[in-house]
Write a protein that holds these residues in place. Structure first.
Motif, mmCIF file in Angstrom:
data_model
loop_
_atom_site.group_PDB
_atom_site.id
_atom_site.type_symbol
_atom_site.label_atom_id
_atom_site.label_comp_id
_atom_site.label_asym_id
_atom_site.label_seq_id
_atom_site.Cartn_x
_atom_site.Cartn_y
_atom_site.Cartn_z
ATOM 1 N N TYR A 195 -35.493 112.353 48.919
ATOM 2 C CA TYR A 195 -34.361 113.114 48.042
ATOM 3 C C TYR A 195 -33.387 112.539 47.241
ATOM 4 N N ILE A 196 -33.593 111.100 47.109
ATOM 5 C CA ILE A 196 -32.540 110.316 46.369
ATOM 6 C C ILE A 196 -32.981 110.725 44.815
ATOM 7 N N LYS A 197 -31.952 110.830 44.111
ATOM 8 C CA LYS A 197 -31.901 111.225 42.695
ATOM 9 C C LYS A 197 -31.697 109.902 41.934
ATOM 10 N N VAL A 198 -32.117 109.717 40.669
ATOM 11 C CA VAL A 198 -31.957 108.762 39.904
ATOM 12 C C VAL A 198 -30.649 108.347 39.755
ATOM 13 N N GLU A 199 -29.813 109.485 39.793
ATOM 14 C CA GLU A 199 -28.183 109.202 39.741
ATOM 15 C C GLU A 199 -27.665 108.774 40.781
ATOM 16 N N ASP A 200 -28.296 108.790 41.901
ATOM 17 C CA ASP A 200 -27.795 108.430 43.071
ATOM 18 C C ASP A 200 -27.607 106.759 43.603
ATOM 19 N N ILE A 201 -28.315 106.105 42.479
ATOM 20 C CA ILE A 201 -28.554 104.790 42.764
ATOM 21 C C ILE A 201 -27.449 104.213 41.596
ATOM 22 N N ASP A 202 -26.579 103.290 41.984
ATOM 23 C CA ASP A 202 -25.668 102.591 40.998
ATOM 24 C C ASP A 202 -26.067 101.315 40.732
ATOM 25 N N HIS A 203 -26.745 100.879 39.672
ATOM 26 C CA HIS A 203 -27.145 99.789 39.473
ATOM 27 C C HIS A 203 -26.276 98.599 39.494
ATOM 28 N N ALA A 263 -38.938 107.269 33.054
ATOM 29 C CA ALA A 263 -38.279 107.985 31.973
ATOM 30 C C ALA A 263 -39.621 108.666 30.849
ATOM 31 N N LYS A 264 -40.733 107.784 31.106
ATOM 32 C CA LYS A 264 -41.960 108.393 30.348
ATOM 33 C C LYS A 264 -42.466 109.810 30.753
ATOM 34 N N ILE A 265 -42.051 110.131 32.009
ATOM 35 C CA ILE A 265 -42.569 111.627 32.463
ATOM 36 C C ILE A 265 -41.994 112.520 31.484
ATOM 37 N N PRO A 266 -42.552 113.613 31.222
ATOM 38 C CA PRO A 266 -41.795 114.590 30.446
ATOM 39 C C PRO A 266 -40.699 115.225 30.982
ATOM 40 N N VAL A 267 -39.812 115.367 30.162
ATOM 41 C CA VAL A 267 -38.327 115.775 30.415
ATOM 42 C C VAL A 267 -38.179 116.884 31.273
ATOM 43 N N LYS A 268 -39.020 117.957 31.023
ATOM 44 C CA LYS A 268 -39.222 119.284 31.944
ATOM 45 C C LYS A 268 -39.807 118.950 32.967
ATOM 46 N N SER A 269 -40.750 117.952 33.394
ATOM 47 C CA SER A 269 -41.274 117.649 34.660
ATOM 48 C C SER A 269 -40.236 116.951 35.631
ATOM 49 N N ARG A 270 -39.285 116.052 34.903
ATOM 50 C CA ARG A 270 -38.303 115.381 35.765
ATOM 51 C C ARG A 270 -36.940 115.884 35.831
ATOM 52 N N ARG A 271 -36.931 117.304 35.320
ATOM 53 C CA ARG A 271 -35.423 117.815 35.262
ATOM 54 C C ARG A 271 -34.926 117.832 36.437
ATOM 55 N N GLY A 287 -44.554 114.070 37.727
ATOM 56 C CA GLY A 287 -43.178 114.436 37.826
ATOM 57 C C GLY A 287 -42.934 115.520 39.064
ATOM 58 N N ASP A 288 -43.909 115.733 39.745
ATOM 59 C CA ASP A 288 -43.818 116.523 40.846
ATOM 60 C C ASP A 288 -42.882 115.845 42.204
ATOM 61 N N HIS A 289 -42.223 116.361 42.781
ATOM 62 C CA HIS A 289 -41.487 116.083 43.671
ATOM 63 C C HIS A 289 -42.226 115.337 44.970
ATOM 64 N N LEU A 290 -42.272 114.120 45.376
ATOM 65 C CA LEU A 290 -43.013 113.534 46.106
ATOM 66 C C LEU A 290 -42.672 113.978 47.676
ATOM 67 N N SER A 291 -43.771 114.310 48.325
ATOM 68 C CA SER A 291 -43.667 114.907 49.537
ATOM 69 C C SER A 291 -43.836 113.658 50.526
#
Length: 398
Positions: free
Chosen positions: A231-239, A275-283, A293-297
């Protein structure tokens, strides 16, 4: 999908709502959900033997009495065959005619044979059902505004406490110590196998190699659970700050540090692959996905480790949760390696370990890890002492 149904095949509302909100929606494995529903289903079997409509009782303010909860605890400790016999006995039309001596001694009906299961399994069932009752109590509690209702709320709390008090004390193995993590030699082999481009890396595409390597690094450095990692999102990691936010947890949300290298690995994976996954699939924003782009189980995460074990013929013990145990072992060794003046006090170590692992305040896991670490140190001291005594004996004989 696991669903608990009644004798007519209709889904039971309260157990399935509970399983969805507390387990399925936060990413627990299907096997865990099935085990929870199986235990809750036993509470409904008990209600059948006592002519109780449990769905009605759990929605009512009167709830269950302390005596009923104690009786329920005994039923949960029976093996399934004994439970079935009690259910069958409760459904039989009893005759007043006495045909056997045992019926006279037991009041007219022979008592079904009762066989108890292990304390460990019985304790799990009681805890699970108590948590289910607590969930339903909390659904009713906010309505308790008048004094009579507050009294009933207290009675419900006492009943649940009575059920929890029936949990048998059990020591599964090794004096109740926590399981050991992986050896450092094995961790070195795993490090190499997850490294992108490694000859021992079993994954073909760059996407899967870099994604799985990042998953492994986060598991390795933060002790997160599988259900938390997915459930970690890209925005959850502060580089820049090198922090990862664990937003979804079965216990406590928290923010954890990661190494500079892992922060760089995250940035590289996002820029070169995610970032190369289609935007719609990684929204949805989740960091760990399939190539489409499917959420990993959780099962896909487990499969990653199974493939790594299979390709490299490694131990079956290699799994995400084993990395969590390994992190705790490394923390213990790190604390022991500090100079005495820099070591944390035991109560500080407990708070640190509890926070990083996301354990609840009621959890006993920290005590189990501490006991095992103390036992291991005691074993090493005893072994050194035995070797010293043997050396002195050999010197005297010479």
């Amino acid at each position: 999908m696991a669903v608990l149904v009644d004798q007519e095949g209709r889904p039971l509302f309260l157990p399935n709502v509970y399983a969805t909100l507390r387990y399925r929606d936060v990413g627990f494995a299907l096997t865990t959900i099935e085990k929870v529903l199986r235990a809750v289903g036993m509470a409904y079997l008990w209600a059948t033997t006592r002519k109780i409509d449990l769905e009605v009782e759990l929605r009512s303010e009167s709830f269950l009495s302390m005596e009923q909860c104690e009786d329920l605890a005994f039923f949960l400790r029976l093996d399934r065959a004994a439970q079935d016999r009690l259910v069958e006995a409760s459904l039989e039309v009893r005759s007043n005619k006495v045909v056997r001596l045992e019926q006279v001694r037991s009041g007219g009906t022979p008592t079904p044979e009762r066989t108890l299961i292990s304390a460990v399994e019985g304790g799990y069932r009681i805890r699970t059902v108590a948590n289910f009752l607590q969930f339903n109590h909390e659904r009713i509690a906010p309505k308790a505004s008048q004094k009579p209702r507050k009294d009933l709320a207290k009675a419900r709390e006492n009943a649940i406490a009575a059920l929890r008090a029936q949990e048998p004390r059990a020591t599964p193995s090794d004096e109740g110590d926590a399981p050991e993590g992986l050896s450092e030699d094995l961790m070195t082999a795993i490090d190499a196998a997850f490294e992108p481009g490694s000859v021992t890396n079993p994954f073909q595409s760059d996407f899967h190699q870099y994604r799985n390597h990042l998953m492994y690094r986060i598991f390795n450095e933060t002790a997160v659970r599988r259900s938390e990692l997915r459930y970690i999102k890209v925005e959850d990691i502060d580089h820049a700050a090198r922090r990862v936010k664990v937003r979804v947890s079965k216990t406590i949300a928290r923010t954890l540090p990661i190494s500079e290298q892992t922060a760089d690995d995250f940035h590289e994976f996002v820029m070169r692959h995610w970032a190369k996954i289609p935007v719609k699939s990684r929204r949805h924003g989740y960091l760990f996905t399939t190539a489409k782009g499917d959420h990993l189980s959780v099962e896909a995460i487990n499969l990653t480790f199974r493939e790594l074990r299979r390709k490299n013929e490694l131990s079956e013990s290699i799994a995400p949760h084993a990395l969590r145990r390994t992190w705790n072992d490394r923390l213990s060794r790190k604390i022991d390696s500090l100079p005495p003046e820099k070591r944390m006090r035991p109560e500080e170590e407990k708070r640190v370990r509890t926070r990083f692992n996301g354990w609840s305040k009621e959890s006993k896991m920290e005590e189990r890890y501490s006991r095992r670490h103390i036992r291991e140190k005691a074993d090493r001291i005893a072994e050194d002492l035995a070797n010293d005594l043997r050396t002195k004996k050999d010197e005297v004989e010479q």
